[in-house]
Design a protein around this motif. Sequence first.
Motif, PDB file in Angstrom:
ATOM      1  N   THR A  80       0.851  -1.195   0.000  1.00  0.00           N
ATOM      2  CA  THR A  80       0.000   0.000   0.000  1.00  0.00           C
ATOM      3  C   THR A  80       0.887   1.245   0.000  1.00  0.00           C
ATOM      4  O   THR A  80       2.006   1.216   0.535  1.00  0.00           O
ATOM      5  N   LYS A  81       0.387   2.333  -0.567  1.00  0.00           N
ATOM      6  CA  LYS A  81       1.123   3.590  -0.497  1.00  0.00           C
ATOM      7  C   LYS A  81       1.299   3.983   0.957  1.00  0.00           C
ATOM      8  O   LYS A  81       0.339   3.967   1.730  1.00  0.00           O
ATOM      9  N   THR A 131       1.282   6.588   2.861  1.00  0.00           N
ATOM     10  CA  THR A 131       0.941   8.019   2.905  1.00  0.00           C
ATOM     11  C   THR A 131       1.281   8.636   4.267  1.00  0.00           C
ATOM     12  O   THR A 131       1.460   9.848   4.368  1.00  0.00           O
ATOM     13  N   ASP A 132       1.388   7.791   5.302  1.00  0.00           N
ATOM     14  CA  ASP A 132       1.749   8.304   6.628  1.00  0.00           C
ATOM     15  C   ASP A 132       3.257   8.524   6.772  1.00  0.00           C
ATOM     16  O   ASP A 132       3.701   9.155   7.723  1.00  0.00           O
ATOM     17  N   TYR A 133       4.055   7.987   5.856  1.00  0.00           N
ATOM     18  CA  TYR A 133       5.510   8.172   5.926  1.00  0.00           C
ATOM     19  C   TYR A 133       5.876   9.375   5.059  1.00  0.00           C
ATOM     20  O   TYR A 133       5.841   9.307   3.829  1.00  0.00           O
ATOM     21  N   THR A 134       6.217  10.472   5.722  1.00  0.00           N
ATOM     22  CA  THR A 134       6.343  11.735   4.980  1.00  0.00           C
ATOM     23  C   THR A 134       7.789  12.162   4.759  1.00  0.00           C
ATOM     24  O   THR A 134       8.037  13.182   4.138  1.00  0.00           O
ATOM     25  N   MET A 187       9.570  10.554  -0.637  1.00  0.00           N
ATOM     26  CA  MET A 187       8.472  10.444  -1.601  1.00  0.00           C
ATOM     27  C   MET A 187       8.448   9.056  -2.235  1.00  0.00           C
ATOM     28  O   MET A 187       9.433   8.345  -2.236  1.00  0.00           O
ATOM     29  N   PHE A 202       6.182   2.865  -0.648  1.00  0.00           N
ATOM     30  CA  PHE A 202       5.084   1.960  -0.302  1.00  0.00           C
ATOM     31  C   PHE A 202       5.485   1.054   0.853  1.00  0.00           C
ATOM     32  O   PHE A 202       6.663   0.851   1.131  1.00  0.00           O
ATOM     33  N   GLN A 240      11.212   2.637  -1.190  1.00  0.00           N
ATOM     34  CA  GLN A 240      11.130   3.889  -1.934  1.00  0.00           C
ATOM     35  C   GLN A 240      11.452   3.632  -3.401  1.00  0.00           C
ATOM     36  O   GLN A 240      12.478   3.032  -3.730  1.00  0.00           O
ATOM     37  N   SER A 248       6.159   8.329  -9.247  1.00  0.00           N
ATOM     38  CA  SER A 248       4.810   7.849  -8.919  1.00  0.00           C
ATOM     39  C   SER A 248       4.369   6.697  -9.829  1.00  0.00           C
ATOM     40  O   SER A 248       3.624   5.816  -9.407  1.00  0.00           O
ATOM     41  N   GLN A 265       3.276   3.008  -8.305  1.00  0.00           N
ATOM     42  CA  GLN A 265       2.028   2.306  -8.600  1.00  0.00           C
ATOM     43  C   GLN A 265       2.300   0.954  -9.251  1.00  0.00           C
ATOM     44  O   GLN A 265       1.632  -0.033  -8.959  1.00  0.00           O
TER      45      GLN A 265
END
Length: 109
Positions: free
Chosen positions: A67-68, A70-73, A76, A79, A92, A96, A100
Motif C-alpha cells: 500500500t502507499k 501516505t503516513d511516511y512523509t 516520496m 510503499f 522507496q 509515482s 504504482q
Amino acid sequence: KKGYVMRKCCYEANAKRTPFHKRSWKMFYCTLRDLVLYLHKDENGFRKNQMGDNFHNAIRIHHALATKATDYTKKMFVFRLQTADQAEYLFQTGDSKELQSWIDTINFV
Ligand code: I3P
C-alpha cells in the motif's frame, strides 16, 4: 518486474520491531519472480547467485499486501509491504509511476 529501490525494515516476522541498527535505508536491485521478491546489491546478483547466500534477502509475497505509505512523509514514492508472516518493510521507488507499478505487481501477481 525488476529495478532499483531503497528499502527500510520496520518489523521482522511475527511483528517483532526491527532493532535500531537494522532500520536504515539501503539500496537493492529488486527482482519479483515466482511470488518472491529477491533483493540483491546490483543487477548481476540474481543471475550469479540464484540459490546463493541471499536467502535472507528474499521476501515471500504470497498473501502480502502493498500500500502507499501516505503516513511516511520523510521520503516520496514510498510503499509499505506487509507480509503473511507479519513482517513490514518500506520501499522507496523512483517516481509515482514506478510506485504504482510495484504496488500493482505485488498485489496482483
Ligand atoms: C536509522 C536510520 C534510518 C531511520 C531510523 C534510524 O538509524 O537513520 O534512516 O529511519 O529511524 O533508526 P541507523 O542508520 O543507525 O540504522 P528514517 O529514515 O525513517 O528516519 P527509526 O528508528 O525511527 O526507524
